[in-house]
Scaffold this active site. Structure first.
Site, PDB file in Angstrom:
ATOM      1  N   LYS A 110       0.824  -1.213   0.000  1.00  0.00           N
ATOM      2  CA  LYS A 110       0.000   0.000   0.000  1.00  0.00           C
ATOM      3  C   LYS A 110       0.854   1.257   0.000  1.00  0.00           C
ATOM      4  CE  LYS A 110      -4.149  -1.952   2.096  1.00  0.00           C
ATOM      5  NZ  LYS A 110      -5.142  -1.847   3.190  1.00  0.00           N
ATOM      6  N   LYS A 191      -6.026 -11.426  -5.685  1.00  0.00           N
ATOM      7  CA  LYS A 191      -7.155 -11.578  -4.768  1.00  0.00           C
ATOM      8  C   LYS A 191      -8.355 -10.754  -5.229  1.00  0.00           C
ATOM      9  CE  LYS A 191      -7.380  -9.368  -0.837  1.00  0.00           C
ATOM     10  NZ  LYS A 191      -7.230  -8.872   0.548  1.00  0.00           N
ATOM     11  N   LYS A 194     -12.019  -5.721  -2.017  1.00  0.00           N
ATOM     12  CA  LYS A 194     -12.954  -4.598  -2.079  1.00  0.00           C
ATOM     13  C   LYS A 194     -12.371  -3.430  -2.840  1.00  0.00           C
ATOM     14  CE  LYS A 194     -13.651  -4.286   2.379  1.00  0.00           C
ATOM     15  NZ  LYS A 194     -14.167  -3.761   3.659  1.00  0.00           N
TER      16      LYS A 194
END
Length: 326
Positions: A110, A191, A194
């Site tokens: 991130k 993956k 969201k």
């Protein structure tokens, strides 16, 4: 038995969230005293929209209940409503190594995506440890992508206990046997999350049936035509796991039924199973989300229960660390 898990109110909830999280939550609440937390403080570690945070928190609470959590028997609450979480995070920072935080995979991934990297992004695994340890959690039902965070929480608990005396239960992770990590339909090596996933590769729990079927029909598969799991067939393996999750069957039984059916037939069958799984969830979610007053009331009930449960551990932390208490 104490059970704890948490999920961030960011992005739209997906089939991956259901598989790795929600269905585990509903199952484990039957095993003991359960605490499930909307970790809204974690949501501010990267740039965010305050209005969206407010709405996403209520959205997620509605989805947690719609997928099976019962607020009458289980404590469901928002992290920011229980100030013990922030206090515990600061105290646990004293027994967390800088190097450990720097090695966290999600921080590195991130951080590389952000122009401005907040210190909160670096430190939030300590907050996560506090979330878990405050409730003397025996087990933590989580998805496979959270293994590293749980291991850090265990390390922090053991280091605190060794230095200040036994205060924390050292928790164990509980991972789904099947579907611990559902992958994108368009990139079966990534993956289904969201955030950061392609729209076409992600099944959202609020998707309309037609959208779900389109996404499955265009799902990436592999060479050959037999429907069987293999390391060199990540696309088909992912679809088999999704079918197993949606129907409550084993992957082996799915392979036995569809092994020779061909990819097109199988993709359509998986889509239909997922539509059937999601339909009652969407209906229940819509009912809950329409009554914001009731959602706030239930969150208040959960916050009161969580505060009462967390307070004794926080007090023991302060006392063990030598603080003067009044």
């Amino acid at each position: 038995m104490r059970i704890f898990s948490g999920i961030k109110p960011t992005g739209d909830t997906t089939l991956g969230n259901y598989s790795g999280g929600f269905r585990q939550y509903a199952a484990t609440q039957e095993q003991g005293e359960a605490f499930f937390c909307i970790v809204d403080l974690h949501a501010i570690t990267v740039e965010y929209d305050p209005v969206a945070l407010h709405e996403r928190t209520l959205d997620l609470f509605s989805m947690l209940v719609a997928t099976g959590l019962d607020p009458d028997r289980t404590t469901v609450f928002a992290q920011s409503h229980v100030t013990a979480h922030a206090e515990a995070s600061w105290l646990l920072g004293a027994v967390t190594g800088y190097g450990q935080l720097g090695r966290m995979t999600q921080f590195k991934e991130k951080g590389d995506q952000q122009e401005f990297v907040a210190s909160a992004l670096f430190n939030y695994p300590v907050l996560m440890a506090g979330d878990i340890l405050l409730y003397q959690s025996d087990i933590v039902p989580i998805g496979d992508d959270q293994r590293q965070h749980l291991e850090l929480s265990r390390d922090i608990a053991e280091r605190f206990n060794s230095r200040f005396g036994h205060v924390f239960t050292v928790p164990d992770g509980v991972y789904p046997e099947v579907g611990a990590r559902i992958m994108s339909l368009q990139d079966p090596l990534a993956k289904m999350g969201k955030t950061g996933s392609s729209e076409q590769g992600t099944i959202y729990l609020l998707d309309e049936p037609d959208a779900i079927m389109r996404k499955f029909k265009s799902a990436v598969t592999d060479s050959g035509r037999d429907v069987r799991r293999a390391e060199d067939k990540p696309g088909v393996s992912n679809l088999i796991d999704i079918m197993a999750v949606a129907t409550g069957r084993t992957p082996e039984s799915v392979e036995e039924e569809y092994g020779d059916a061909g990819y097109g037939t199988f993709k359509e069958a998986v889509g239909e199973a997922v539509v059937e799984l999601i339909a009652p969830i969407r209906t229940r979610y819509d009912e809950l989300r329409a009554d914001e007053g009731e959602l706030l009331r239930l969150l208040g009930v959960g916050a009161d229960k969580a505060r009462a449960a967390a307070a004794p551990t926080l007090e023991r932390m302060y006392e063990a660390m030598g603080f003067v208490r009044l």
